[in-house]
Design a protein around this motif. Structure first.
Motif, PDB file in Angstrom:
ATOM      1  N   ASP A   1      26.128  21.143 -16.338  1.00  0.00           N
ATOM      2  CA  ASP A   1      26.527  19.752 -16.560  1.00  0.00           C
ATOM      3  C   ASP A   1      27.197  19.593 -17.928  1.00  0.00           C
ATOM      4  OD1 ASP A   1      25.588  18.943 -14.117  1.00  0.00           O
ATOM      5  OD2 ASP A   1      23.646  18.287 -14.862  1.00  0.00           O
ATOM      6  N   GLY A   2      26.624  20.251 -18.936  1.00  0.00           N
ATOM      7  CA  GLY A   2      27.215  20.182 -20.267  1.00  0.00           C
ATOM      8  C   GLY A   2      28.613  20.782 -20.313  1.00  0.00           C
ATOM      9  N   ARG A   3      28.779  21.925 -19.649  1.00  0.00           N
ATOM     10  CA  ARG A   3      30.095  22.581 -19.638  1.00  0.00           C
ATOM     11  C   ARG A   3      31.119  21.746 -18.863  1.00  0.00           C
ATOM     12  NH1 ARG A   3      28.790  28.568 -17.703  1.00  0.00           N
ATOM     13  NH2 ARG A   3      31.057  28.793 -17.918  1.00  0.00           N
ATOM     14  N   LEU A   4      30.693  21.147 -17.754  1.00  0.00           N
ATOM     15  CA  LEU A   4      31.610  20.305 -16.989  1.00  0.00           C
ATOM     16  C   LEU A   4      31.992  19.052 -17.784  1.00  0.00           C
ATOM     17  CD1 LEU A   4      30.016  20.576 -13.427  1.00  0.00           C
ATOM     18  CD2 LEU A   4      32.288  21.375 -14.102  1.00  0.00           C
ATOM     19  N   GLU A   5      31.032  18.484 -18.514  1.00  0.00           N
ATOM     20  CA  GLU A   5      31.338  17.325 -19.351  1.00  0.00           C
ATOM     21  C   GLU A   5      32.309  17.710 -20.470  1.00  0.00           C
ATOM     22  OE1 GLU A   5      29.009  14.004 -22.115  1.00  0.00           O
ATOM     23  OE2 GLU A   5      27.878  15.479 -20.949  1.00  0.00           O
ATOM     24  N   GLU A   6      32.091  18.897 -21.033  1.00  0.00           N
ATOM     25  CA  GLU A   6      32.997  19.392 -22.066  1.00  0.00           C
ATOM     26  C   GLU A   6      34.416  19.565 -21.516  1.00  0.00           C
ATOM     27  OE1 GLU A   6      33.624  23.398 -24.823  1.00  0.00           O
ATOM     28  OE2 GLU A   6      31.809  23.154 -23.626  1.00  0.00           O
ATOM     29  N   LEU A   7      34.514  20.108 -20.291  1.00  0.00           N
ATOM     30  CA  LEU A   7      35.832  20.283 -19.681  1.00  0.00           C
ATOM     31  C   LEU A   7      36.506  18.944 -19.422  1.00  0.00           C
ATOM     32  CD1 LEU A   7      35.206  23.204 -17.150  1.00  0.00           C
ATOM     33  CD2 LEU A   7      36.349  23.293 -19.368  1.00  0.00           C
ATOM     34  N   ALA A   8      35.719  17.945 -19.025  1.00  0.00           N
ATOM     35  CA  ALA A   8      36.294  16.616 -18.811  1.00  0.00           C
ATOM     36  C   ALA A   8      36.867  16.058 -20.111  1.00  0.00           C
ATOM     37  CB  ALA A   8      35.232  15.671 -18.250  1.00  0.00           C
TER      38      ALA A   8
END
Length: 651
Positions: free
Chosen positions: A154-161
């Motif tokens: 979730d953290g990595r996906l939020e970072e990518l967003a």
């Protein structure tokens, strides 16, 4: 229903000194095998022989032997087991079919002592027995691991967003830098053209011109090197500040952890000790229940029918008549242990003490389970704390080493910076000597050209950084679909783990109820409408907290002769009905835990309480789910079975 390793060939079983067997070799076949004969013909011992070869430790060594052995062969494979008496205990060795026999002991080896059958007979906790093979600690640990991975995803996906939203600004910066670089390059070209226009040969010698150009070139190179050193020094100082902040955070986190000297390994030993005590209590409670039920039945029947003969030579006829009258009027019963008459109240008082003892044992077992749960939670907490402390200490050590390296690097850069500043000042002093009216314009042009060239280098470096950042973001964004796919997989795995226990419980209840309905329909017990398990939630206390736990309630629904239905208890089932219920409960566990994928054998014994026709129907029903079913029966009980089965009449 075939197992993953179905039995396709004949089965040879050879044994020495097992149970009551001296020596034997028997050949069985896939399907149903019926061991027939009178009592005391080693049929149960032969079943224990098969159990030993398959991996069970619930087999006995012949009383007058110090060693025994078993060999099981089928499908070109050979499995061996040896039993040796050492220091009063029987030690098992060899190469059995199963490394871990718990599932088979619970749900495939259905002898009289089988725990599933005993649990039904004694009214014990059916849910605990069904769920015993499930390692809930392992499930909880896997859930924790997947939850941590999900948080990371979730953290990595939020970072990518966030990175995705950063791209437009970076693209705009790149365009602006390109325009600025182009303008600077045009200014540099104009200044270079101006320098070419100056005719220094008229006013100064060629050597003087070369000296001026060399001085400015050296100054430009020195200033470039100075900026590089300043940048490296600033970067190192920022890194050191970040490392110091991380070190302080780690130290605070380490200090917050309790330095608990308690060992999780010691707790593990304590938990195992308590579990052994609980199993011992389970056995004691079961035995007490059997004793109580037996005595209650005897008391209800007024003991055994025993004739108290009177010695005619010692007592006259009249005296005998008086004695008979006194006995007839008394509230005595015939003792079923010694044959004498005993006052009923004394027996009932003894039964009350036995009931009180059983209740105390049940309370003790509940206390033990509560303590086991508390110690298990504490053990898990200590292991997690130890793991976290180790990670923090390792990282803290790495940070300290890195801080030391950074300090050495900063010290070296500060020295280089001082030297380079002195070098720039020296070169600037040299160029000032050329600043006079004669060369002032040339020198100013050189100085401006030098500034613009440095500015161009900075712009190009900044553009390269923007290009690298854009490429990095675009590369990471390409990972988004893979990360989303993995997150969905983790979410599915978490859902499966969180519901696994519930699904196993539900499947066990459904399997029991479905098979029980089918069996009752086939066996046609007249006044039983239904035997079924209800799965319900109840609140229990664990330590200082109340938690919700699942319970299995066994219900028996009967019909009276006038058509009225009512609910009965397992205590009022006939022995035949109890045995059938226990066997069906074991079959439910066999199917829910996929025991047929672990061991392709099922063993049945002690069916004498069931009439022969119902035994035949029961065996035919079980046959559908087992590759090799071995049944021990008396000759008269085996007569109703199919002639197509394999019969063994001598062991």
């Amino acid at each position: 229903m075939s197992s993953q390793q179905s039995v396709t060939s004949s089965i040879t079983v050879a044994a020495e000194n097992i149970g009551g067997i001296d020596s034997t070799e028997v050949t069985l076949a896939p399907g149903v095998n019926v061991l027939t004969g009178r009592n005391a013909t080693n049929r149960t011992s032969f079943l224990q022989t098969i159990m030993a070869a398959l991996g069970s430790r619930r087999s006995s060594l012949k009383g007058d032997a110090d060693a025994g052995r078993v060999e099981l062969s089928f499908d070109d494979e050979r499995y061996t087991r040896s039993l040796t008496r050492r220091n009063g205990e029987v030690v098992f060795d060899g190469d059995p079919y199963l490394d871990e026999p718990e599932l088979a002991d619970l749900f495939a080896f259905l002898l009289e002592s089988n725990e599933a059958r005993r649990a039904v007979r004694s009214g014990d906790d059916l849910r605990e027995l069904i769920m015993r093979p499930i390692d809930t600690d392992e499930i909880e640990a896997e859930i924790s691991r997947l939850e941590a991975e999900k948080r990371d995803l979730d953290g990595r996906l939020e970072e990518l967003a966030q990175l995705d939203s950063e791209l437009p600004d970076l693209e705009a910066d790149r365009v602006a830098l390109a325009d600025e670089i182009e303008a600077t390059e045009e200014q540099i070209a104009d200044l270079e053209a101006d320098l070419e226009a100056f005719d220094l040969d008229v006013e100064a010698s060629r050597e003087r011109k070369d000296a001026i150009e060399s001085a400015f070139a050296d100054l430009q190179e020195a200033r470039t090197e100075l900026e590089s050193i300043e940048y490296d020094l600033e970067t190192e100082r920022e890194s050191r500040a970040e490392l110091k902040a991380e070190r302080d955070d780690l130290a605070a986190e380490l200090e917050a952890l309790d330095d608990d000297p308690e060992s999780p390994d010691r707790l593990e030993g304590r938990v195992q000790e308590l579990r052994d005590r609980k199993r011992s209590l389970d056995t004691t409670v079961s035995e007490l229940q059997s004793v109580i039920r037996f005595n209650e039945e005897r008391l209800a029947e007024d003991g055994f029918d025993v004739d108290l003969e009177v010695d005619d030579e010692a007592v006259g006829d009249d005296d005998g008549d008086v004695t008979d009258q006194l006995l007839a009027d008394s509230d005595d019963v015939v003792c079923w242990t010694c044959g004498s008459r005993v006052d009923r109240d004394r027996i009932e008082a003894t039964l009350d003490r036995l009931r009180s003892l059983r209740q105390r044992k049940l309370d003790e077992r509940s206390d033990l389970q509560e303590r086991i749960d508390e110690l298990s939670d504490r053990r898990k907490e200590l292991r997690e704390q130890r793991r976290k402390r180790g990670e923090i200490e390792t990282r803290l050590e790495a940070v300290e080493d890195e801080l030391e390296r950074r300090a050495d690097r900063i010290e070296a850069l500060e020295g280089d910076l001082a030297d380079q500043r002195a070098r720039v000042e020296e070169l600037e002093s040299d160029t000032e000597t050329y600043e006079n009216a004669e060369y002032g314009e040339v020198i100013d042009t050189h100085r401006e050209l030098n500034r613009l060239e440095l500015e161009l280098e900075d712009l190009e470096a900044e553009r390269d950084e923007v290009d690298a950042r854009i490429a990095e973001i675009e590369g990471k964004i390409e990972e988004r679909s893979d990360l989303k796919g993995r997150r969905e997989t983790v979410e599915d795995e978490l859902t499966d783990l969180r519901t696994r226990v519930d699904r196993i419980e539900e499947n066990a209840v459904d399997a029991f109820n479905d098979h029980m309905d089918s069996i009752l329909s086939i066996l046609e017990y007249r006044n039983i409408d239904r035997i079924w398990i209800e799965r319900r939630e109840r609140t229990v206390r664990e330590g200082r907290r109340k938690v919700s736990r699942t319970a299995f309630d066994l219900h028996i629904v009967r019909t009276t002769e006038d058509g009225r239905t009512y609910e009965d208890t397992v205590d009022h089932l006939s022995e035949s009905e109890r045995e059938v219920t226990g066997l069906v409960f074991a079959l439910a566990g066999y199917l829910v835990h996929d025991v047929y994928e672990v061991v392709p054998f099922m063993l049945l014994d002690s069916l004498e309480a069931i009439d022969s026709n119902r035994i035949a129907d029961l065996v035919a029903y079980f046959e559908e789910y087992v590759d090799c079913l071995v049944v021990a029966l008396l000759r008269e009980d085996a007569e109703a079975l199919s002639e197509s089965y394999t019969y063994v009449e001598e062991i």
